[in-house]
Write an enzyme that holds these catalytic residues in place. Structure first.
Site, mmCIF file in Angstrom:
data_model
loop_
_atom_site.group_PDB
_atom_site.id
_atom_site.type_symbol
_atom_site.label_atom_id
_atom_site.label_comp_id
_atom_site.label_asym_id
_atom_site.label_seq_id
_atom_site.Cartn_x
_atom_site.Cartn_y
_atom_site.Cartn_z
ATOM 1 C CG ASP A 106 -1.971 -1.055 1.211
ATOM 2 O OD1 ASP A 106 -2.419 -1.420 0.112
ATOM 3 O OD2 ASP A 106 -2.370 -1.508 2.298
ATOM 4 C CG ASP A 121 -6.330 -1.875 -1.679
ATOM 5 O OD1 ASP A 121 -6.467 -3.095 -1.902
ATOM 6 O OD2 ASP A 121 -5.459 -1.412 -0.918
#
Length: 149
Positions: A106, A121
């Site tokens: 991330d 995501d």
């Protein structure tokens, strides 16, 4: 759509892993949006952290369920298929990270959101929203049965 998203998401994650060493962040919009590298072994908000087998299995189950939905009649038309491609591409890309790295990369952080995320995501969330909207539109367009009355 799924293959394109998989490629783009993996490329941006490779960039983040190469350009954002631990602790470094790049501010995009002051006090609102920045890039900072993190690795998430759980799912959203860190749920199920450290249980890669469970999270990976759930991801695979979601991808298979999406494939079944995509091939069923009335799965939201062309827009619905694109939306499912977004969801599947994001889920597969995150699964690739789990298998390859043991955690999902991330690197996007938005001040108003409670968690870091990546393009996969974002595509998953957008795909779910668009798919649900396409189902609503498709359902409204179907002719209603006439009651014999």
């Amino acid at each position: 759509m799924a293959i394109l998203l998989l490629a783009v998401d993996q490329a941006t994650k490779a960039w983040a892993n190469a350009q954002l060493p631990s602790g470094r962040e790049i501010t995009i919009v002051n006090h609102w949006l920045w890039f900072r590298l993190t690795h998430n072994s759980g799912v959203t908000l860190g749920l199920f952290s450290g249980n890669n087998a469970l999270v990976g299995g759930l991801s695979l189950l979601v991808v298979v369920a999406l494939a079944v939905l995509a091939f069923r009649a009335g799965a939201g038309g062309r827009i619905g298929a694109i939306a499912l491609g977004l969801v599947a591409g994001g889920a597969i890309s995150n699964l690739v990270d789990r298998v390859r790295l043991g955690a999902v990369t991330d690197f996007i952080e938005v001040h108003a959101l409670p968690t870091d995320f990546n393009l996969g995501d974002a595509a998953i969330r957008l795909g779910v929203l668009v798919f649900l909207l396409s189902l609503l539109v498709t359902a409204r367009r179907r002719p209603r049965p006439v009651s014999a009355g």
